[in-house]
Enzyme design. Structure first.
Site, PDB file in Angstrom:
ATOM      1  N   GLY A 187       0.847  -1.025   0.068  1.00 20.43           N
ATOM      2  CA  GLY A 187       0.104   0.162   0.397  1.00 20.43           C
ATOM      3  C   GLY A 187       0.820   1.193  -0.321  1.00 20.43           C
TER       4      GLY A 187
ATOM      5  N   GLN B   9       2.986   9.703   0.906  1.00 21.06           N
ATOM      6  CA  GLN B   9       4.439   9.404   1.269  1.00 21.06           C
ATOM      7  C   GLN B   9       5.651   9.987  -0.246  1.00 21.06           C
ATOM      8  OE1 GLN B   9       2.563   5.416   2.040  1.00 21.06           O
ATOM      9  NE2 GLN B   9       4.396   5.275   3.726  1.00 21.06           N
TER      10      GLN B   9
ATOM     11  N   CYS C   5       5.514  -0.762   7.872  1.00 20.71           N
ATOM     12  CA  CYS C   5       5.182   1.315   6.422  1.00 20.71           C
ATOM     13  C   CYS C   5       6.463   0.876   6.021  1.00 20.71           C
ATOM     14  CB  CYS C   5       4.959   2.269   7.363  1.00 20.71           C
ATOM     15  SG  CYS C   5       4.118   3.471   6.481  1.00 20.71           S
ATOM     16  N   LEU C   6       6.177   1.491   4.657  1.00 26.23           N
ATOM     17  CA  LEU C   6       7.210   2.069   3.685  1.00 26.23           C
ATOM     18  C   LEU C   6       8.352   3.139   4.250  1.00 26.23           C
ATOM     19  CD1 LEU C   6       6.062   1.064  -0.216  1.00 26.23           C
ATOM     20  CD2 LEU C   6       7.615  -0.427   1.183  1.00 26.23           C
TER      21      LEU C   6
ATOM     22  N   HIS D 120      -4.278   1.712   7.298  1.00 28.32           N
ATOM     23  CA  HIS D 120      -3.078   1.689   7.698  1.00 28.32           C
ATOM     24  C   HIS D 120      -2.865   3.147   5.841  1.00 28.32           C
ATOM     25  CE1 HIS D 120       1.362   1.074   7.826  1.00 28.32           C
ATOM     26  NE2 HIS D 120       1.423   2.086   6.993  1.00 28.32           N
ATOM     27  N   GLU D 121      -3.443   2.719   4.910  1.00 28.29           N
ATOM     28  CA  GLU D 121      -3.198   3.680   4.724  1.00 28.29           C
ATOM     29  C   GLU D 121      -4.092   4.942   4.335  1.00 28.29           C
ATOM     30  OE1 GLU D 121      -0.455   3.895   2.463  1.00 28.29           O
ATOM     31  OE2 GLU D 121      -0.031   1.845   3.222  1.00 28.29           O
TER      32      GLU D 121
ATOM     33  N   HIS E 221      -2.690   7.647   6.809  1.00 23.13           N
ATOM     34  CA  HIS E 221      -1.550   8.473   6.425  1.00 23.13           C
ATOM     35  C   HIS E 221      -2.009   9.453   6.294  1.00 23.13           C
ATOM     36  CE1 HIS E 221       2.078   5.980   6.148  1.00 23.13           C
ATOM     37  NE2 HIS E 221       1.692   5.180   5.461  1.00 23.13           N
TER      38      HIS E 221
END
Ligand code: CO
Length: 150
Positions: free
Chosen positions: A46, A51, A88-89, A130-131, A134
């Site tokens: 995701g 991000q 998380c990236l 999660h996204e 963000h």
């Protein structure tokens, strides 16, 4: 196509509330393409626009069931809760147990401006939550009950 730089925790854009997309123009479609390439390149499931340095309400998710692109996503219903592991990236090498809704209904627009309605559980439901976090400037480590490196 292009692989974009992924912003890391500490970058203030990750703490901002992202702005709604008012018009799905060429720029937004190009961003969706670039985000998908960036996510695949980073081996993620995701990615949210902040991000990659764009404070707009756009997310993509692919948990192995195909790419989902959502513009202005909103959780419209939820049920139950469950604890699960997340990473998380933007926070490489850090993982944690986060409590999320067990099932969510998410609504948003696809790149054609068509309203999309997804009922998700498991990894997909978790990734969507999660996204969407963000877009509110919330990182999973702020919700995690335990954090570990690895
Ligand atoms: Co993340």
């Amino acid at each position: 196509m292009a692989v974009l730089e992924i912003r890391k925790a500490g970058d203030k854009i990750l703490k901002e509330k992202a702005q709604p997309v008012l018009k799905i123009d060429k720029r937004v479609k190009k961003l969706l393409d670039y985000m998908a390439e960036t996510m695949v390149n980073a081996d993620g499931v995701g990615l949210a626009a902040p991000q990659v340095g764009v404070s707009l309400r756009i997310i993509i998710v692919d948990v192995g069931e195909g790419l989902i692109e959502l513009i202005n996503p909103v959780i419209t219903a939820c049920e139950g809760c469950e604890l699960g592991n997340e990473g998380c990236l933007s926070i490489p090498g850090v993982f944690g147990e986060v409590e999320r809704f067990a099932e969510v209904t998410v609504e948003g627009l696809n790149r054609f401006g068509k309203r999309v309605h997804i009922i998700a559980t498991g990894l997909l439901g978790r990734a969507l939550q999660h996204e969407i976090d963000h877009l509110e400037g919330i990182l999973f480590i702020e919700r995690a009950q335990t954090i570990h490196k690895g």
